[in-house]
Write a protein that holds these residues in place. Structure first.
Motif, PDB file in Angstrom:
ATOM      1  N   GLY A  92       0.807  -1.229   0.000  1.00  0.00           N
ATOM      2  CA  GLY A  92       0.000   0.000   0.000  1.00  0.00           C
ATOM      3  C   GLY A  92       0.829   1.263   0.000  1.00  0.00           C
ATOM      4  O   GLY A  92       0.295   2.350  -0.239  1.00  0.00           O
ATOM      5  N   HIS A  93       2.124   1.166   0.267  1.00  0.00           N
ATOM      6  CA  HIS A  93       2.986   2.350   0.349  1.00  0.00           C
ATOM      7  C   HIS A  93       4.028   2.382  -0.762  1.00  0.00           C
ATOM      8  O   HIS A  93       5.057   3.035  -0.624  1.00  0.00           O
ATOM      9  N   MET A  94       3.782   1.683  -1.857  1.00  0.00           N
ATOM     10  CA  MET A  94       4.805   1.566  -2.898  1.00  0.00           C
ATOM     11  C   MET A  94       5.112   2.867  -3.626  1.00  0.00           C
ATOM     12  O   MET A  94       6.092   2.936  -4.364  1.00  0.00           O
ATOM     13  N   GLU A  95       4.308   3.916  -3.425  1.00  0.00           N
ATOM     14  CA  GLU A  95       4.634   5.189  -4.072  1.00  0.00           C
ATOM     15  C   GLU A  95       5.901   5.797  -3.473  1.00  0.00           C
ATOM     16  O   GLU A  95       6.591   6.565  -4.130  1.00  0.00           O
ATOM     17  N   ALA A  96       6.205   5.449  -2.229  1.00  0.00           N
ATOM     18  CA  ALA A  96       7.448   5.901  -1.604  1.00  0.00           C
ATOM     19  C   ALA A  96       8.592   5.008  -2.094  1.00  0.00           C
ATOM     20  O   ALA A  96       8.454   3.783  -2.165  1.00  0.00           O
ATOM     21  N   GLU A  97       9.719   5.622  -2.400  1.00  0.00           N
ATOM     22  CA  GLU A  97      10.859   4.879  -2.951  1.00  0.00           C
ATOM     23  C   GLU A  97      11.375   3.813  -1.979  1.00  0.00           C
ATOM     24  O   GLU A  97      11.757   2.728  -2.397  1.00  0.00           O
ATOM     25  N   PHE A  98      11.380   4.115  -0.683  1.00  0.00           N
ATOM     26  CA  PHE A  98      11.853   3.148   0.303  1.00  0.00           C
ATOM     27  C   PHE A  98      11.024   1.863   0.244  1.00  0.00           C
ATOM     28  O   PHE A  98      11.571   0.767   0.219  1.00  0.00           O
ATOM     29  N   SER A 109      11.526  -0.059  -3.097  1.00  0.00           N
ATOM     30  CA  SER A 109      12.790  -0.791  -3.088  1.00  0.00           C
ATOM     31  C   SER A 109      12.706  -2.020  -2.179  1.00  0.00           C
ATOM     32  O   SER A 109      13.189  -3.101  -2.540  1.00  0.00           O
ATOM     33  N   ALA A 110      12.085  -1.866  -1.020  1.00  0.00           N
ATOM     34  CA  ALA A 110      11.958  -2.991  -0.082  1.00  0.00           C
ATOM     35  C   ALA A 110      11.095  -4.101  -0.669  1.00  0.00           C
ATOM     36  O   ALA A 110      11.403  -5.287  -0.514  1.00  0.00           O
ATOM     37  N   VAL A 111      10.025  -3.742  -1.366  1.00  0.00           N
ATOM     38  CA  VAL A 111       9.152  -4.746  -1.993  1.00  0.00           C
ATOM     39  C   VAL A 111       9.916  -5.494  -3.084  1.00  0.00           C
ATOM     40  O   VAL A 111       9.808  -6.717  -3.197  1.00  0.00           O
ATOM     41  N   ARG A 112      10.705  -4.769  -3.879  1.00  0.00           N
ATOM     42  CA  ARG A 112      11.519  -5.422  -4.914  1.00  0.00           C
ATOM     43  C   ARG A 112      12.512  -6.408  -4.290  1.00  0.00           C
ATOM     44  O   ARG A 112      12.641  -7.547  -4.738  1.00  0.00           O
ATOM     45  N   GLU A 113      13.219  -5.950  -3.263  1.00  0.00           N
ATOM     46  CA  GLU A 113      14.202  -6.813  -2.601  1.00  0.00           C
ATOM     47  C   GLU A 113      13.538  -8.055  -2.010  1.00  0.00           C
ATOM     48  O   GLU A 113      14.030  -9.176  -2.165  1.00  0.00           O
ATOM     49  N   CYS A 114      12.412  -7.847  -1.341  1.00  0.00           N
ATOM     50  CA  CYS A 114      11.716  -8.980  -0.716  1.00  0.00           C
ATOM     51  C   CYS A 114      11.151  -9.935  -1.759  1.00  0.00           C
ATOM     52  O   CYS A 114      11.151 -11.158  -1.548  1.00  0.00           O
ATOM     53  N   ALA A 115      10.668  -9.406  -2.872  1.00  0.00           N
ATOM     54  CA  ALA A 115      10.111 -10.272  -3.920  1.00  0.00           C
ATOM     55  C   ALA A 115      11.202 -11.149  -4.533  1.00  0.00           C
ATOM     56  O   ALA A 115      11.017 -12.366  -4.698  1.00  0.00           O
ATOM     57  N   VAL A 116      12.337 -10.545  -4.847  1.00  0.00           N
ATOM     58  CA  VAL A 116      13.431 -11.317  -5.447  1.00  0.00           C
ATOM     59  C   VAL A 116      13.946 -12.362  -4.462  1.00  0.00           C
ATOM     60  O   VAL A 116      14.119 -13.540  -4.809  1.00  0.00           O
ATOM     61  N   THR A 117      14.177 -11.948  -3.224  1.00  0.00           N
ATOM     62  CA  THR A 117      14.702 -12.882  -2.225  1.00  0.00           C
ATOM     63  C   THR A 117      13.674 -13.959  -1.894  1.00  0.00           C
ATOM     64  O   THR A 117      14.039 -15.123  -1.682  1.00  0.00           O
ATOM     65  N   GLY A 118      12.389 -13.613  -1.882  1.00  0.00           N
ATOM     66  CA  GLY A 118      11.342 -14.607  -1.633  1.00  0.00           C
ATOM     67  C   GLY A 118      11.289 -15.666  -2.729  1.00  0.00           C
ATOM     68  O   GLY A 118      11.136 -16.854  -2.443  1.00  0.00           O
ATOM     69  N   VAL A 119      11.434 -15.238  -3.972  1.00  0.00           N
ATOM     70  CA  VAL A 119      11.444 -16.203  -5.081  1.00  0.00           C
ATOM     71  C   VAL A 119      12.676 -17.110  -4.988  1.00  0.00           C
ATOM     72  O   VAL A 119      12.581 -18.329  -5.213  1.00  0.00           O
ATOM     73  N   ILE A 120      13.806 -16.541  -4.629  1.00  0.00           N
ATOM     74  CA  ILE A 120      15.016 -17.352  -4.464  1.00  0.00           C
ATOM     75  C   ILE A 120      14.821 -18.356  -3.331  1.00  0.00           C
ATOM     76  O   ILE A 120      15.234 -19.518  -3.436  1.00  0.00           O
ATOM     77  N   CYS A 121      14.168 -17.941  -2.253  1.00  0.00           N
ATOM     78  CA  CYS A 121      13.915 -18.857  -1.134  1.00  0.00           C
ATOM     79  C   CYS A 121      12.963 -19.978  -1.545  1.00  0.00           C
ATOM     80  O   CYS A 121      13.137 -21.124  -1.125  1.00  0.00           O
TER      81      CYS A 121
END
Length: 184
Positions: A112-118, A121-133
């Motif tokens: 819900g807060h993806m308009e903020a860059e922080f 970026s956190a959603v991108r990092e978590c998505a990539v790492t979640g897929v790797i997991c």
């Protein structure tokens, strides 16, 4: 020692618990203004390296276990390494499930807060790492399957009989020698 396969519900529980914990930490971080979400990129790289290592070890154990005893190459596979590979595969399956839940759980409140860059970026990092997991979880389950031993081949099996004959030992003499060394 007999090792049992990891039941399907254990990774599912790990995934669910990780999802709840990740979402809870993200909500708490949002409520109290703490930066608890996200994953550094080196974590994703490390998880990829661990997954590759376990897969390579499991493939080597599988090749060794399924090769005809007469044609086995001299490799760096021994019972201890095979057992440790099995334990690593089981641990990777369960840890991969829990960590995938953790990282995907962090995404849920942050979307819900993806308009903020922080948060983006956190959603991108978590998505990539979640897929790797998730991939590590699958590698762990496949690696566990690869570490299975083939059915026991008794002294009446033609392969065992032929291998004993090539070594110059008759099957009856081999059985007698085995009984003496085992203390029977």
């Amino acid at each position: 020692m007999k090792a049992h396969r990891t039941p399907w519900w254990q990774p599912a529980i790990g995934l669910a618990l990780g999802l709840a914990a990740g979402a809870g930490v993200a909500v708490l971080g949002e409520r109290y203004g703490l930066t608890l979400i996200g994953a550094p990129w080196f974590v994703a790289a490390l998880l990829v390296a661990i997954g590759i290592l376990v897969l390579v070890l499991a493939i080597n154990v599988h090749k060794y276990a399924t090769t005809d005893p007469r044609k086995r190459p001299r490799t760096f596979v021994n019972p201890t390494l095979a057992f440790h590979t099995l334990v690593l595969a089981k641990a990777l399956a369960l840890a991969g499930a829990a960590l995938a839940g953790w990282y995907f759980g962090q995404i849920i409140p942050s979307i819900g807060h993806m308009e903020a860059e922080f948060y983006a970026s956190a959603v991108r990092e978590c998505a990539v790492t979640g897929v790797i997991c998730l991939a590590d979880m699958i590698v762990g389950l496949v690696g566990e399957w690869l570490c299975q031993l083939p059915p026991n081949e008794g002294p009446e099996n033609p392969k065992v009989r032929d291998a004993a004959r090539e070594r110059g030992v008759t099957p009856a003499a081999a059985k007698t020698a085995e009984n003496r060394t085992c203390g029977r």
